[in-house]
Motif scaffolding. Structure first.
Motif, PDB file in Angstrom:
ATOM      1  N   THR A 281       0.828  -1.203   0.000  1.00  0.00           N
ATOM      2  CA  THR A 281       0.000   0.000   0.000  1.00  0.00           C
ATOM      3  C   THR A 281       0.864   1.255   0.000  1.00  0.00           C
ATOM      4  N   LYS A 282       1.904   1.274   0.804  1.00  0.00           N
ATOM      5  CA  LYS A 282       2.780   2.454   0.869  1.00  0.00           C
ATOM      6  C   LYS A 282       3.402   2.745  -0.498  1.00  0.00           C
TER       7      LYS A 282
ATOM      8  N   PRO B  48     -11.119  -6.699  -4.803  1.00  0.00           N
ATOM      9  CA  PRO B  48     -10.545  -7.490  -3.703  1.00  0.00           C
ATOM     10  C   PRO B  48      -9.977  -8.815  -4.181  1.00  0.00           C
ATOM     11  N   VAL B  49      -9.146  -9.392  -3.368  1.00  0.00           N
ATOM     12  CA  VAL B  49      -8.464 -10.631  -3.739  1.00  0.00           C
ATOM     13  C   VAL B  49      -9.458 -11.730  -4.101  1.00  0.00           C
ATOM     14  N   ASP B  50     -10.484 -11.922  -3.260  1.00  0.00           N
ATOM     15  CA  ASP B  50     -11.410 -13.033  -3.506  1.00  0.00           C
ATOM     16  C   ASP B  50     -12.205 -12.821  -4.782  1.00  0.00           C
TER      17      ASP B  50
ATOM     18  N   THR C 268      -6.364  -6.122  -0.371  1.00  0.00           N
ATOM     19  CA  THR C 268      -7.480  -6.308   0.552  1.00  0.00           C
ATOM     20  C   THR C 268      -8.239  -4.983   0.656  1.00  0.00           C
ATOM     21  N   ASN C 269      -9.396  -5.017   1.310  1.00  0.00           N
ATOM     22  CA  ASN C 269     -10.154  -3.787   1.530  1.00  0.00           C
ATOM     23  C   ASN C 269      -9.327  -2.771   2.321  1.00  0.00           C
ATOM     24  N   GLN C 270      -8.617  -3.256   3.324  1.00  0.00           N
ATOM     25  CA  GLN C 270      -7.800  -2.362   4.146  1.00  0.00           C
ATOM     26  C   GLN C 270      -6.653  -1.755   3.333  1.00  0.00           C
ATOM     27  N   GLU C 271      -6.076  -2.524   2.418  1.00  0.00           N
ATOM     28  CA  GLU C 271      -4.975  -2.010   1.604  1.00  0.00           C
ATOM     29  C   GLU C 271      -5.460  -1.004   0.565  1.00  0.00           C
ATOM     30  N   TYR C 272      -6.664  -1.231   0.052  1.00  0.00           N
ATOM     31  CA  TYR C 272      -7.184  -0.328  -0.981  1.00  0.00           C
ATOM     32  C   TYR C 272      -7.710   0.982  -0.397  1.00  0.00           C
TER      33      TYR C 272
ATOM     34  N   GLU D   1      -8.816   7.056  -0.706  1.00  0.00           N
ATOM     35  CA  GLU D   1      -8.765   8.386  -0.093  1.00  0.00           C
ATOM     36  C   GLU D   1      -8.012   9.368  -0.984  1.00  0.00           C
ATOM     37  N   ILE D   2      -6.899   8.933  -1.533  1.00  0.00           N
ATOM     38  CA  ILE D   2      -6.109   9.824  -2.400  1.00  0.00           C
ATOM     39  C   ILE D   2      -6.915  10.187  -3.648  1.00  0.00           C
ATOM     40  N   MET D   3      -7.559   9.212  -4.259  1.00  0.00           N
ATOM     41  CA  MET D   3      -8.377   9.482  -5.445  1.00  0.00           C
ATOM     42  C   MET D   3      -9.515  10.447  -5.120  1.00  0.00           C
ATOM     43  N   GLY D   4     -10.047  10.343  -3.911  1.00  0.00           N
ATOM     44  CA  GLY D   4     -11.191  11.160  -3.518  1.00  0.00           C
ATOM     45  C   GLY D   4     -10.886  12.641  -3.428  1.00  0.00           C
ATOM     46  N   ARG D   5      -9.624  13.015  -3.425  1.00  0.00           N
ATOM     47  CA  ARG D   5      -9.265  14.431  -3.346  1.00  0.00           C
ATOM     48  C   ARG D   5      -9.750  15.205  -4.573  1.00  0.00           C
ATOM     49  N   VAL D   6      -9.866  14.514  -5.706  1.00  0.00           N
ATOM     50  CA  VAL D   6     -10.461  15.100  -6.915  1.00  0.00           C
ATOM     51  C   VAL D   6     -11.570  14.151  -7.340  1.00  0.00           C
TER      52      VAL D   6
END
Length: 424
Positions: free
Chosen positions: A9-10, A69-71, A84-88, A93-98
């Motif tokens: 994710t990082k 998601p993976v599944d 995973t949901n947590q990784e995405y 959030e970053i995409m949501g800025r625009v």
């Protein structure tokens, strides 16, 4: 729960932030200029080249279909980002800025939820016909559930009929707020209706795939949101008049619509909430910059105590909403949607209300500029306010939360179902 992001994710965060700086933020003025030009030329409902020109760049950067998601990816036989949901969540959030940027990465609603639905519940034929071109970004889709004649916050009210006649289903009904139906590339509707009105309450509904070019589908009008029509995406009112599709187009089977909706809406709520957190973050950033640069009554607006209080409150509320949303995403990864149903309901109440409040404070700090399109705040507010309805109104989620809480102290507790309402 580990509060640190995974190395994967990082790394994706850094790539996504670079992409936003290099391509998305510089294209914001071009995006609005193209919308204005298309409107003047009577071409509102055409794909925006500002977005289309960036999609190959996102694909080349490996920032494509990050949401699946993976599944779901494994079920579909596709190899996407494998998050995973947590990784995405922090990427959303970053995409949501625009607000329009998620489409550049093929991560925008309602396509994300529809792709997950077809991946999990569609036949192999459906995956090849609809999922593959959706994941390639060649077509778009819509989710047809909400209806004008009934309170659709209770999905058992849905009146659209899906009746079997031989080897076909015949669909009749009226829908509205069908997000994405205005896009000329919209090729498939996942449509919810009643196959058996006499079945138990949660077994009456089914979902069926309806190609957009099927005879009998009529788009009545685009619905505007606080004056915006969101072209070319659009939120449409439409009619299904004796629309016929093969029986093989049903998803999972008759009477399984609620089961499908349970699987579809959980991840969608995570996506919406994290995008709202990104939108609130950017609004706070704009508020701080504006308040620091404007002088009122002999000192910067940022020096006014009321402004400082709002900035502090915004920082606290954003961080609280983010942590709660990440917790919900983590719980979904650990135990599925039902395991996280209370947290999913809570984030759906918390995030839109938080975003509305933070954006409103940012608008106040901008003065008259906050109400016009010179800044992104006015449109941001309409989107945040809309999401207090989309995927379930506040009241439905609050009722579910309260019932779960009361159930802890009941002598004979009853199970509480996650609310199933329209997906945007």
């Amino acid at each position: 729960m580990d509060f640190d992001y995974s190395p994967k994710t990082k790394e994706l965060q850094q790539r996504l932030l670079r992409f936003m700086d290099e391509f998305i933020y510089p294209a914001e003025s071009a995006y609005h200029a193209e919308i204005a030009a298309n409107s003047a030329a009577g071409k509102r409902w055409t794909p925006l080249q500002t977005i289309e020109s960036l999609k190959p760049k996102a694909q080349a950067a490996g920032l494509w279909n990050l949401f699946l998601p993976v599944d779901s990816a494994e079920a579909a036989g596709f190899h996407g980002a494998g998050l995973t949901n947590q990784e995405y969540a922090p990427l959303a959030e970053i995409m949501g800025r625009v607000m329009w940027s998620s489409e550049v990465f093929n991560c925008s609603a309602p396509d994300t939820g529809n792709m997950e639905t077809i991946a999990r519940y569609g036949s192999e034929e459906s995956k090849q016909r609809w999922l593959k071109p959706l994941m390639d970004g060649k077509i778009r889709s819509a989710f047809a559930m909400t209806e004008p004649a009934v309170a659709s916050s209770d999905a058992t009210n849905i009146e659209t009929r899906i009746e079997r006649q031989g080897d076909e289903y015949v669909i009749n009904g009226r829908k509205w707020w069908i997000s994405g139906a205005g896009d000329p590339r919209c090729s498939i509707y996942i449509t919810m209706g009643k196959t058996d009105p006499d079945a138990p309450r949660h077994s009456q509904q089914s979902m069926v795939l309806v190609p957009a070019d099927t005879p009998g589908i009529k788009i009545l009008r685009p619905l505007n949101v606080f004056g915006y029509d969101d072209a070319p995406h659009g939120h449409m009112e439409m009619v299904f008049d004796n629309v016929r599709v093969p029986v093989g187009n049903i998803l999972l089977g008759e009477g399984r619509g609620f089961e499908i909706a349970q699987g579809r809406l959980g991840p969608g709520r995570i996506h919406h909430c994290m995008r709202l957190i990104g939108l609130a973050e950017r609004s706070l950033e704009l508020m701080c910059k504006r308040a620091s640069s404007r002088i009122a009554f002999g000192k910067p607006v940022a020096a006014q105590t009321v402004t400082q209080e709002r900035i502090a409150e915004a920082r606290c509320k954003i961080d609280m909403a983010r942590l709660l949303t990440l917790k919900a995403a983590w719980m979904m990864d650990m135990g599925g949607n039902k395991f996280a149903k209370n947290e999913i309901a809570m984030i759906k109440v918390v995030a839109p209300n938080m975003a509305c409040e933070v954006i409103d404070w940012a608008m106040q700090a901008h003065g008259g500029g906050g109400m016009c399109d010179d800044f992104p705040l006015a449109y941001a507010y309409t989107c945040a306010r809309t999401l207090r309805f989309a995927d379930g109104p506040d009241e439905v989620h609050r009722n579910a939360i309260a019932k779960l809480e009361l159930g802890k102290y009941a002598v004979n507790p009853k199970p509480v179902e996650m609310p199933i309402t329209r997906g945007c």
